[in-house]
Every structure is written in structure tokens, then in C-alpha cells.
Motif scaffolding. Structure first.
Motif, mmCIF file in Angstrom:
data_model
loop_
_atom_site.group_PDB
_atom_site.id
_atom_site.type_symbol
_atom_site.label_atom_id
_atom_site.label_comp_id
_atom_site.label_asym_id
_atom_site.label_seq_id
_atom_site.Cartn_x
_atom_site.Cartn_y
_atom_site.Cartn_z
ATOM 1 N N GLU A 22 -60.031 67.041 -38.988
ATOM 2 C CA GLU A 22 -60.915 68.127 -38.651
ATOM 3 C C GLU A 22 -60.042 69.186 -37.921
ATOM 4 O OE1 GLU A 22 -63.839 68.645 -39.726
ATOM 5 O OE2 GLU A 22 -64.670 66.515 -40.280
ATOM 6 N N LEU A 23 -60.270 70.452 -38.102
ATOM 7 C CA LEU A 23 -59.804 71.616 -37.678
ATOM 8 C C LEU A 23 -59.628 71.388 -36.260
ATOM 9 C CD1 LEU A 23 -57.653 74.091 -38.340
ATOM 10 C CD2 LEU A 23 -59.978 75.300 -38.412
ATOM 11 N N PRO A 24 -60.869 71.652 -35.546
ATOM 12 C CA PRO A 24 -60.512 71.744 -34.151
ATOM 13 C C PRO A 24 -59.907 70.663 -33.465
ATOM 14 C CG PRO A 24 -62.977 72.101 -34.812
ATOM 15 C CD PRO A 24 -62.133 71.534 -36.035
ATOM 16 N N LEU A 27 -56.142 71.300 -34.071
ATOM 17 C CA LEU A 27 -55.545 72.379 -33.102
ATOM 18 C C LEU A 27 -55.453 72.235 -31.871
ATOM 19 C CD1 LEU A 27 -58.205 75.261 -34.613
ATOM 20 C CD2 LEU A 27 -55.563 75.101 -35.077
ATOM 21 N N HIS A 28 -56.323 71.054 -31.193
ATOM 22 C CA HIS A 28 -56.379 70.608 -30.014
ATOM 23 C C HIS A 28 -54.978 69.790 -29.807
ATOM 24 C CE1 HIS A 28 -56.961 68.451 -26.366
ATOM 25 N NE2 HIS A 28 -56.887 67.300 -26.896
ATOM 26 N N LEU A 30 -52.309 69.887 -31.377
ATOM 27 C CA LEU A 30 -51.055 70.830 -31.614
ATOM 28 C C LEU A 30 -51.061 71.851 -30.234
ATOM 29 C CD1 LEU A 30 -51.386 71.956 -35.481
ATOM 30 C CD2 LEU A 30 -49.771 70.116 -34.388
ATOM 31 N N SER A 31 -52.009 71.964 -29.550
ATOM 32 C CA SER A 31 -52.107 72.851 -28.318
ATOM 33 C C SER A 31 -51.177 72.288 -27.181
ATOM 34 C CB SER A 31 -53.731 73.049 -28.153
ATOM 35 O OG SER A 31 -54.086 71.961 -27.334
ATOM 36 N N LEU A 36 -46.551 69.612 -29.879
ATOM 37 C CA LEU A 36 -46.256 70.890 -30.794
ATOM 38 C C LEU A 36 -44.591 70.548 -31.259
ATOM 39 C CD1 LEU A 36 -47.333 73.168 -32.280
ATOM 40 C CD2 LEU A 36 -46.689 74.410 -30.189
ATOM 41 N N PHE A 98 -55.861 72.047 -44.862
ATOM 42 C CA PHE A 98 -55.777 73.408 -44.090
ATOM 43 C C PHE A 98 -54.523 74.365 -44.714
ATOM 44 C CE2 PHE A 98 -56.810 70.093 -40.850
ATOM 45 C CZ PHE A 98 -58.168 70.396 -41.008
ATOM 46 N N PRO A 99 -54.690 74.852 -45.697
ATOM 47 C CA PRO A 99 -53.465 75.387 -46.321
ATOM 48 C C PRO A 99 -52.975 76.649 -45.536
ATOM 49 C CG PRO A 99 -55.310 75.174 -48.181
ATOM 50 C CD PRO A 99 -55.804 74.731 -46.647
ATOM 51 N N GLY A 100 -51.701 76.577 -45.260
ATOM 52 C CA GLY A 100 -50.984 77.292 -44.677
ATOM 53 C C GLY A 100 -50.973 77.422 -42.916
ATOM 54 N N LEU A 101 -51.795 76.575 -42.472
ATOM 55 C CA LEU A 101 -51.674 76.115 -41.147
ATOM 56 C C LEU A 101 -50.553 75.744 -40.503
ATOM 57 C CD1 LEU A 101 -53.638 76.431 -38.497
ATOM 58 C CD2 LEU A 101 -53.946 73.989 -38.971
ATOM 59 N N ALA A 104 -47.851 78.077 -40.745
ATOM 60 C CA ALA A 104 -47.680 79.118 -39.601
ATOM 61 C C ALA A 104 -47.319 78.638 -38.346
ATOM 62 C CB ALA A 104 -49.436 79.876 -39.640
ATOM 63 N N VAL A 105 -47.641 77.389 -38.018
ATOM 64 C CA VAL A 105 -47.542 76.927 -36.825
ATOM 65 C C VAL A 105 -46.077 76.641 -36.523
ATOM 66 C CG1 VAL A 105 -47.582 74.813 -35.349
ATOM 67 C CG2 VAL A 105 -49.948 75.773 -36.405
ATOM 68 N N SER A 108 -43.837 79.782 -36.021
ATOM 69 C CA SER A 108 -44.046 80.431 -34.648
ATOM 70 C C SER A 108 -42.610 80.039 -33.803
ATOM 71 C CB SER A 108 -45.106 80.217 -34.161
ATOM 72 O OG SER A 108 -45.359 79.092 -33.398
ATOM 73 N N LEU B 23 -48.415 80.143 -28.215
ATOM 74 C CA LEU B 23 -48.899 79.574 -29.374
ATOM 75 C C LEU B 23 -49.932 78.404 -28.658
ATOM 76 C CD1 LEU B 23 -49.558 79.028 -32.407
ATOM 77 C CD2 LEU B 23 -47.318 77.511 -32.458
ATOM 78 N N PRO B 24 -49.456 77.574 -27.918
ATOM 79 C CA PRO B 24 -50.209 76.317 -27.404
ATOM 80 C C PRO B 24 -51.498 76.939 -26.874
ATOM 81 C CG PRO B 24 -47.911 76.168 -26.693
ATOM 82 C CD PRO B 24 -48.092 77.460 -27.325
ATOM 83 N N LEU B 27 -53.971 77.761 -29.628
ATOM 84 C CA LEU B 27 -54.346 76.713 -30.150
ATOM 85 C C LEU B 27 -55.393 76.011 -29.619
ATOM 86 C CD1 LEU B 27 -50.976 75.317 -31.967
ATOM 87 C CD2 LEU B 27 -52.851 76.587 -32.990
ATOM 88 N N HIS B 28 -55.033 76.011 -28.411
ATOM 89 C CA HIS B 28 -56.334 75.299 -27.509
ATOM 90 C C HIS B 28 -57.545 76.257 -27.563
ATOM 91 C CE1 HIS B 28 -58.191 73.660 -23.901
ATOM 92 N NE2 HIS B 28 -58.433 74.881 -23.550
ATOM 93 N N LEU B 30 -58.632 77.860 -29.827
ATOM 94 C CA LEU B 30 -59.313 77.774 -31.046
ATOM 95 C C LEU B 30 -59.828 76.240 -31.328
ATOM 96 C CD1 LEU B 30 -56.855 79.641 -33.233
ATOM 97 C CD2 LEU B 30 -58.987 80.457 -32.475
ATOM 98 N N SER B 31 -59.421 75.489 -30.509
ATOM 99 C CA SER B 31 -59.661 73.945 -30.741
ATOM 100 C C SER B 31 -61.084 73.626 -30.203
ATOM 101 C CB SER B 31 -58.877 72.972 -29.949
ATOM 102 O OG SER B 31 -58.917 73.095 -28.517
ATOM 103 N N LEU B 36 -64.232 78.734 -31.979
ATOM 104 C CA LEU B 36 -63.829 78.640 -33.328
ATOM 105 C C LEU B 36 -64.732 79.505 -34.079
ATOM 106 C CD1 LEU B 36 -61.225 77.904 -35.018
ATOM 107 C CD2 LEU B 36 -62.409 75.641 -35.532
ATOM 108 N N PRO B 99 -47.678 85.057 -37.571
ATOM 109 C CA PRO B 99 -48.131 85.353 -38.869
ATOM 110 C C PRO B 99 -48.796 84.313 -39.772
ATOM 111 C CG PRO B 99 -45.873 86.237 -38.452
ATOM 112 C CD PRO B 99 -46.126 85.220 -37.206
ATOM 113 N N LEU B 101 -51.237 82.712 -39.116
ATOM 114 C CA LEU B 101 -52.021 81.462 -38.211
ATOM 115 C C LEU B 101 -53.708 81.786 -38.447
ATOM 116 C CD1 LEU B 101 -52.215 78.971 -36.707
ATOM 117 C CD2 LEU B 101 -52.083 80.568 -34.736
ATOM 118 N N ALA B 104 -54.958 81.200 -42.000
ATOM 119 C CA ALA B 104 -54.854 79.803 -42.326
ATOM 120 C C ALA B 104 -56.270 79.205 -41.626
ATOM 121 C CB ALA B 104 -54.063 78.995 -41.628
#
Lengths: 113, 113
Positions: A22-24, A27-28, A30-31, A36, A98-101, A104-105, A108, B23-24, B27-28, B30-31, B36, B99, B101, B104
Motif C-alpha cells: 500500500e502506498l501510505p 511512503l512511511h 521511505l520517510s 531511505l 506504483f510506476p515511477g515512484l 523519483a525517490v 532525488s 524528501l523524507p 514522504l512522511h 504523504l504517508s 494523501l 521530479p 514524485l 507517481a
């Protein structure tokens, strides 16, 4: 191999199916700057990496926590081999969900952890 | 306008500069499924949106917390107008810093908050 090692080897590590990622949660995962950085390093590797081969100056239990968070959210895959764990980035699974996610991460600029 | 309203209008809301957006932290921000969803809705809007125009069945203080998290990490911009706040997505700033992010993230299927 000791009895304990044999038991540990037999214990299955939980990994979500690709469809369950799941996306959230990703993202968590990776946060955190350390997580990361783990992902950045794994992305550079063509071979699975042994746990303990990355050192960010944090305690082993903190690193274990980070790896578990990444694994349980579907970012990495881990497999026990004797007393160590081998670790891969689930790049194909993440790209499918999640194509491209991830791209992009990774593109950066890293910040100091 | 009351004195309190005038004071509130005068108080400046903190926004990081584009170069300070990390970024972190993004991402947090958006998590969280609610945050979101706020970002998804803002991405659909061509005009700034008034705070309070989104209702996810959570308390007003929770929504205020979510907006503040998004603002302080550089995901949204907010501006006081009398007793309300107008809110924009900082799409250009995010695209400049990371770019692909936001694209995605927005392209991925929403999950129930």
C-alpha cells in the motif's frame, strides 16, 4: 548449525504480496532518512546484500527495526541464510504497484541522515 | 473584522522555501491516508480551496494538524483570508525539487483512508 539457528532458519519472514503493498505504508517506510539510505544502497546492488553490511552508526536493534519496517511494507525482501539475512529491494514489485515512484525517490538528492 | 481576526490575518504562516523542502519530510507528510487524500483533491482543483471544504469525518483539530503537516513540509501553501484559509498544492515547487514524485503518487490508486 545449532538448534536455535535451525529454528531461526525455519521461521518464515512475513512479506506482503505485491497486491497488498500500500502506498501510505511505502511512503512511511521511505520517510526515514536511514531507511531511505538503505533503499538507495540496495538499489545500487545487483546482488542481495547481507544484513549488517550497512553501518550508519546506529544500534543493531535500530537497524533491525528499519529492515523490518521496509520488509513488512513490501519495500525489501529478506531471506535467512544461516545466521544472517540476505536483503533485496523489491524493485519490480514496487514499479508494478506504483510506476515511477521509486525512480523519483532515487533520483532525488540524498540528505544527511 | 474583529481585533482577533485582524491579528490572525496578520500572523504569518510558516512555509519552507523551495530549496528547504526535504524528501523524507514530504514522504512522511504523504504517508497518512487522509493527507494523501487532501493532496489528491487539491491536485484536482484549479482554484485554491478553502479549509473546511474537505470532510473526512475526522475532527476539525485533526484536519488542522494534517494541513499544518502538509504546509510545514512544503507540500501545500496556505494563506489567511479573514476567518478562513485558502490552500494550494505546491505542485511546481515539488516538481522542481523531486521530479516525477508527485505524479507517481497521484497516479497510484487511492486506498480507503
Amino acid at each position: 548449525m545449532t538448534v536455535v539457528q535451525a529454528m531461526l532458519t525455519g521461521m518464515e519472514l512475513h512479506h506482503p504480496e505485491t497486491s497488498e503493498i500500500e502506498l501510505p505504508a511505502v511512503l512511511h517506510a521511505l520517510s526515514d532518512p536511514h531507511r531511505l539510505e538503505i533503499v538507495r544502497r540496495l538499489a545500487e546492488d545487483s546482488e542481495p546484500r547481507a544484513c549488517g553490511s550497512l553501518d550508519f552508526g546506529v544500534t543493531k536493534s535500530t537497524m533491525t527495526h528499519h529492515y523490518r519496517t521496509l520488509r513488512e511494507t513490501g519495500v525489501i525482501r529478506q531471506e535467512r541464510r544461516g545466521t544472517t539475512k540476505l536483503t533485496w529491494l523489491r524493485r519490480d514489485d514496487l514499479d508494478a504497484r506504483f510506476p515511477g515512484l521509486l525512480e523519483a525517490v532515487l533520483a532525488s538528492k540524498p540528505v544527511p541522515a
